[in-house]
Design a protein around this motif. Structure first.
Motif, PDB file in Angstrom:
ATOM      1  N   PRO A 421     -21.100 -16.372  27.171  1.00  0.00           N
ATOM      2  CA  PRO A 421     -20.817 -15.298  28.123  1.00  0.00           C
ATOM      3  C   PRO A 421     -19.519 -15.491  28.894  1.00  0.00           C
ATOM      4  O   PRO A 421     -18.955 -14.516  29.400  1.00  0.00           O
ATOM      5  CB  PRO A 421     -22.030 -15.318  29.057  1.00  0.00           C
ATOM      6  N   LEU A 422     -19.015 -16.720  28.962  1.00  0.00           N
ATOM      7  CA  LEU A 422     -17.748 -16.943  29.667  1.00  0.00           C
ATOM      8  C   LEU A 422     -16.574 -16.308  28.929  1.00  0.00           C
ATOM      9  O   LEU A 422     -15.464 -16.241  29.468  1.00  0.00           O
ATOM     10  CB  LEU A 422     -17.495 -18.441  29.856  1.00  0.00           C
ATOM     11  N   GLY A 423     -16.808 -15.846  27.710  1.00  0.00           N
ATOM     12  CA  GLY A 423     -15.762 -15.165  26.981  1.00  0.00           C
ATOM     13  C   GLY A 423     -15.762 -13.666  27.160  1.00  0.00           C
ATOM     14  O   GLY A 423     -14.953 -12.969  26.541  1.00  0.00           O
ATOM     15  N   LEU A 424     -16.640 -13.141  28.036  1.00  0.00           N
ATOM     16  CA  LEU A 424     -16.763 -11.689  28.211  1.00  0.00           C
ATOM     17  C   LEU A 424     -15.741 -11.157  29.217  1.00  0.00           C
ATOM     18  O   LEU A 424     -16.082 -10.548  30.234  1.00  0.00           O
ATOM     19  CB  LEU A 424     -18.195 -11.340  28.653  1.00  0.00           C
ATOM     20  N   PHE A 425     -14.466 -11.414  28.931  1.00  0.00           N
ATOM     21  CA  PHE A 425     -13.392 -10.940  29.791  1.00  0.00           C
ATOM     22  C   PHE A 425     -12.309 -10.298  28.937  1.00  0.00           C
ATOM     23  O   PHE A 425     -12.168 -10.577  27.741  1.00  0.00           O
ATOM     24  CB  PHE A 425     -12.791 -12.087  30.603  1.00  0.00           C
ATOM     25  N   SER A 426     -11.555  -9.437  29.570  1.00  0.00           N
ATOM     26  CA  SER A 426     -10.447  -8.762  28.889  1.00  0.00           C
ATOM     27  C   SER A 426      -9.235  -8.744  29.804  1.00  0.00           C
ATOM     28  O   SER A 426      -9.338  -9.032  31.007  1.00  0.00           O
ATOM     29  CB  SER A 426     -10.852  -7.336  28.502  1.00  0.00           C
ATOM     30  N   VAL A 427      -8.085  -8.376  29.240  1.00  0.00           N
ATOM     31  CA  VAL A 427      -6.848  -8.393  30.008  1.00  0.00           C
ATOM     32  C   VAL A 427      -5.898  -7.360  29.415  1.00  0.00           C
ATOM     33  O   VAL A 427      -5.987  -7.004  28.230  1.00  0.00           O
ATOM     34  CB  VAL A 427      -6.217  -9.813  29.987  1.00  0.00           C
ATOM     35  N   LYS A 428      -4.986  -6.886  30.207  1.00  0.00           N
ATOM     36  CA  LYS A 428      -3.964  -5.946  29.745  1.00  0.00           C
ATOM     37  C   LYS A 428      -3.119  -6.607  28.660  1.00  0.00           C
ATOM     38  O   LYS A 428      -2.824  -7.813  28.738  1.00  0.00           O
ATOM     39  CB  LYS A 428      -3.097  -5.523  30.931  1.00  0.00           C
ATOM     40  N   ASP A 429      -2.723  -5.847  27.648  1.00  0.00           N
ATOM     41  CA  ASP A 429      -2.032  -6.428  26.500  1.00  0.00           C
ATOM     42  C   ASP A 429      -0.776  -7.204  26.893  1.00  0.00           C
ATOM     43  O   ASP A 429      -0.477  -8.256  26.302  1.00  0.00           O
ATOM     44  CB  ASP A 429      -1.699  -5.347  25.467  1.00  0.00           C
ATOM     45  N   VAL A 430      -0.042  -6.717  27.898  1.00  0.00           N
ATOM     46  CA  VAL A 430       1.180  -7.429  28.292  1.00  0.00           C
ATOM     47  C   VAL A 430       0.856  -8.802  28.887  1.00  0.00           C
ATOM     48  O   VAL A 430       1.659  -9.732  28.760  1.00  0.00           O
ATOM     49  CB  VAL A 430       2.010  -6.599  29.297  1.00  0.00           C
ATOM     50  N   PHE A 431      -0.315  -8.934  29.515  1.00  0.00           N
ATOM     51  CA  PHE A 431      -0.704 -10.244  30.051  1.00  0.00           C
ATOM     52  C   PHE A 431      -1.175 -11.167  28.943  1.00  0.00           C
ATOM     53  O   PHE A 431      -0.963 -12.390  29.012  1.00  0.00           O
ATOM     54  CB  PHE A 431      -1.779 -10.079  31.117  1.00  0.00           C
ATOM     55  N   ALA A 432      -1.832 -10.620  27.927  1.00  0.00           N
ATOM     56  CA  ALA A 432      -2.211 -11.437  26.773  1.00  0.00           C
ATOM     57  C   ALA A 432      -0.965 -11.980  26.076  1.00  0.00           C
ATOM     58  O   ALA A 432      -0.906 -13.158  25.683  1.00  0.00           O
ATOM     59  CB  ALA A 432      -3.059 -10.614  25.801  1.00  0.00           C
ATOM     60  N   GLU A 433       0.047 -11.125  25.942  1.00  0.00           N
ATOM     61  CA  GLU A 433       1.313 -11.562  25.339  1.00  0.00           C
ATOM     62  C   GLU A 433       2.003 -12.605  26.212  1.00  0.00           C
ATOM     63  O   GLU A 433       2.531 -13.603  25.705  1.00  0.00           O
ATOM     64  CB  GLU A 433       2.235 -10.360  25.132  1.00  0.00           C
ATOM     65  N   ARG A 434       1.982 -12.368  27.520  1.00  0.00           N
ATOM     66  CA  ARG A 434       2.624 -13.329  28.420  1.00  0.00           C
ATOM     67  C   ARG A 434       1.905 -14.679  28.378  1.00  0.00           C
ATOM     68  O   ARG A 434       2.551 -15.726  28.423  1.00  0.00           O
ATOM     69  CB  ARG A 434       2.646 -12.782  29.845  1.00  0.00           C
ATOM     70  N   ALA A 435       0.575 -14.652  28.293  1.00  0.00           N
ATOM     71  CA  ALA A 435      -0.180 -15.895  28.221  1.00  0.00           C
ATOM     72  C   ALA A 435       0.255 -16.716  27.010  1.00  0.00           C
ATOM     73  O   ALA A 435       0.446 -17.941  27.109  1.00  0.00           O
ATOM     74  CB  ALA A 435      -1.675 -15.594  28.151  1.00  0.00           C
ATOM     75  N   ASP A 466      -2.666 -14.828  38.893  1.00  0.00           N
ATOM     76  CA  ASP A 466      -2.090 -14.157  37.728  1.00  0.00           C
ATOM     77  C   ASP A 466      -3.139 -13.979  36.633  1.00  0.00           C
ATOM     78  O   ASP A 466      -3.756 -14.971  36.197  1.00  0.00           O
ATOM     79  CB  ASP A 466      -0.913 -14.958  37.167  1.00  0.00           C
ATOM     80  N   PRO A 467      -3.345 -12.757  36.143  1.00  0.00           N
ATOM     81  CA  PRO A 467      -4.318 -12.548  35.059  1.00  0.00           C
ATOM     82  C   PRO A 467      -3.989 -13.349  33.807  1.00  0.00           C
ATOM     83  O   PRO A 467      -4.902 -13.842  33.129  1.00  0.00           O
ATOM     84  CB  PRO A 467      -4.227 -11.043  34.796  1.00  0.00           C
ATOM     85  N   ASP A 468      -2.699 -13.496  33.484  1.00  0.00           N
ATOM     86  CA  ASP A 468      -2.354 -14.244  32.275  1.00  0.00           C
ATOM     87  C   ASP A 468      -2.735 -15.715  32.398  1.00  0.00           C
ATOM     88  O   ASP A 468      -3.142 -16.350  31.418  1.00  0.00           O
ATOM     89  CB  ASP A 468      -0.859 -14.104  31.959  1.00  0.00           C
ATOM     90  N   TYR A 469      -2.655 -16.266  33.619  1.00  0.00           N
ATOM     91  CA  TYR A 469      -3.037 -17.670  33.808  1.00  0.00           C
ATOM     92  C   TYR A 469      -4.540 -17.847  33.613  1.00  0.00           C
ATOM     93  O   TYR A 469      -4.993 -18.762  32.911  1.00  0.00           O
ATOM     94  CB  TYR A 469      -2.624 -18.158  35.196  1.00  0.00           C
TER      95      TYR A 469
END
Length: 589
Positions: A421-435, A466-469
């Motif tokens: 369940p700790l994987g049940l998160f999402s993020v804006k595509d630009v933050f996924a790319e930044r990560a 920061d969401p990407d962090y």
């Protein structure tokens, strides 16, 4: 003594049905009395059922600032599942009941979205308490009043968002979940003091709430103290009720200590935490007041206007028509609005960013439920100031919720099957790319971040928000879990205990292993990590897997490594993944 006699006199007047205008004598708006429960209880039950259903569905939610506060609960859940207890077997930043309720909720809803699960762990306590409050309030023919006490509690319980923003992008507020729990409990205390009349129900409710606050978060318990003390001094809590409540709380605490040995270690942990946090109290008052100035300023001005109205002889603002002028002046609107504001501000000094000022609503509702003519020429400005006091927190929470719901369908979901369940998160595509981009920089320019860490600074002042962090943190935990399992298969050994040298350590939960005993969870080395004693050093020395995240290298992580360095002299350091080093105890030991 004169004031005490005056208060006692007009309390007797109230009990005899005399003419009063206090918060406990809101004008009856529903002559049917308890039949109002025929629609109030279905609302409450439907609300609870809806939250239960939501915890059975694997929902992805946008990751928010400081989401790793959620992971602290799962560190405790994993430890409790292995037989460890907070305060006894590990140092916890808040009360043990927080983690026992989290473990119980996880047992019931193993696949629940973590933010929702941790937000709602107190429902087994707060729903019955609210049901009792509704029973008592509706019994006096105050059905509308009961509903408007229920509505804000449902709103702030439902939505996992704080009253202020720490980041401009939409996402759930992982930060300060236990702070919100304390705010909800204090709200129920304020409602019980101001509106519950039945001595038996008030005794039961206050006993449950006082015990809950004490074992939820000690600062919440302290913040509720003045409400209870003034409730007793002003006769809103009968002496018999106070004595009975105290005896129940002492008795339950004594039984808990004798049967589990939990209470004394918990008190010792509180003392340690207090000793590490006393220096920053005044700056935190200023910080809390400035961050909540929209609410605290409007509410403070409202209290001043109400005091002026009371001194001017306006019946509603001055409280009761019986007793001396001084007695009427104290047990009045201005006093309760001001007291609840101060209690909320105090709570925010240790928990900046929660829903603390929810507790002011009962005093404001008491004003709104009475005829406005009783406030004379001040009624218009009073209504405006009530609006300015209420709207900021409500609008902020609802705005955050609306934004998160609106953007969630288009967000990138975390691909982390080993996190459960700790994987049940999402993020804006630009933050996924930044990560992903930042991950490469963290790895290839590690020396740069080592140099930054040596200055005791972060790569970004808002790094933890920061969401990407936060997204990268979960991605790398997935990689670490996979690498640990591969290492175990390759070397044919099983790690029995695990410690992560970071703020949050969900690895005991993720790997179904024991956590290192006696260490701090929620390990903020500046204020929540006790000095290393022999017991803790020996426990860490016997921990066969100690993890060190390095994307990026941080001062806090280095401090934790230095803190436990004397316990790691027999461990071998390896590169587990590009973003995790591991200290492994040789198998022959």
């Amino acid at each position: 003594m004169t004031l005490v006699r005056d208060i006692a006199e007009y309390r007797r007047e109230e009990n005899q049905g005399g003419p009063t205008m206090s918060m406990n004598s809101i004008e009856i708006d529903d002559a049917r009395g308890r039949p109002a429960l025929l629609w109030l209880y279905p609302v409450l039950i439907g609300f609870a059922v809806a939250l239960i259903v939501l915890q059975t569905v694997p929902l992805f939610v946008p990751i928010g600032p400081m989401n790793w506060d959620v992971l602290i609960y799962y560190d405790a859940i994993g430890r409790i599942g292995q037989g460890q207890w907070p305060a006894i077997d590990f140092f916890a930043p808040v009360g043990p009941l927080e983690y026992f309720l989290a473990a119980f909720s996880n047992w019931l809803f193993a696949d629940a979205q973590p933010v929702f699960l941790t937000q709602w762990i107190w429902l087994p306590v707060t729903v019955p308490v609210m049901a009792l409050i509704l029973w008592d309030v509706a019994a006096g023919g105050r059905g509308k009043l009961a509903f408007w006490l229920l509505a804000p509690w449902m709103l702030f319980t439902l939505l996992p968002f704080n009253g202020i923003s720490f980041y401009p992008y939409p996402g759930t507020d992982g930060f300060g979940i236990y702070n919100r729990h304390g705010a909800h409990l204090i709200y129920l205390v304020a409602v019980s003091v101001l509106f519950v009349r039945g001595p038996v129900i008030q005794t039961v409710v206050l006993s449950v709430l006082v015990l809950s606050l004490a074992f939820c978060k000690i600062t919440a318990f302290l913040a509720a103290g003045p409400i209870l003390l003034f409730g007793l001094a002003l006769g809103r809590i009968r002496i018999a009720t106070a004595i009975t409540t105290a005896l129940i709380c002492v008795g339950v605490t004594g039984v808990a200590e004798l049967s589990t040995g939990l209470v004394v270690p918990y008190v010792q942990d509180i003392i340690v935490l207090a000793s590490q946090n006393t220096d920053a109290l005044l700056p935190r008052f200023l910080t809390a007041a400035s961050m909540h100035f929209n609410v605290f300023g409007a509410g403070g001005l409202l209290a001043v206007v109400l005091l002026i109205a009371a001194v001017s002889g306006n019946a509603a603002a001055g409280g009761r028509r019986g007793g001396s002028p001084l007695a009427r002046l104290i047990d009045a609107d201005w006093f309760w609005v001001g007291l609840l504001l101060v209690c909320g501000l105090f709570y925010e000094t240790q928990n900046t960013g929660s829903q603390a000022f929810l507790m002011v609503w009962p005093a404001l509702l008491a004003i709104l439920m009475r005829p406005k003519a009783g406030y004379g020429r001040y009624q218009a400005v009073i209504l405006v100031l009530i609006g300015f006091t209420v709207v900021p927190n409500v609008s902020s929470v609802m705005h955050k919720a609306a934004r998160a719901i609106a953007v969630a369908p288009g967000y990138v979901r975390l691909d982390a099957p080993d996190l459960g369940p700790l994987g049940l998160f999402s993020v804006k595509d630009v933050f996924a790319e930044r990560a992903e981009r930042m991950r490469g920089i963290y790895i290839s320019h590690r020396d740069t971040f080592e140099a930054i860490a040596e200055t005791e600074a972060l790569p970004s002042f808002l790094l933890y928000s920061d969401p990407d962090y936060q997204y990268l943190l979960l991605e790398e935990m997935q990689a670490a879990v996979s690498a640990i399992r591969s290492y175990e298969l390759r070397t044919k050994r099983r790690f029995e205990r695990v410690l992560n040298l970071d703020f949050a350590n969900p690895f005991p939960y993720l790997l179904n292993r024991k956590g290192a005993e006696y260490v701090a969870i929620g390990a903020d080395p500046s204020r929540a990590v006790p000095k290393l004693d022999d017991k803790t050093r020996d426990a860490v020395a016997q921990t066969d897997l100690v993890l060190l995240p390095t994307c990026p290298v941080q001062h806090a992580r280095n401090v934790l490594l230095e803190h436990y360095a004397t316990a790691l002299t027999e461990h071998q350091r390896i590169t587990l993944t590009p973003c995790f080093d591991a200290y492994i105890l040789p198998a022959a030991r």
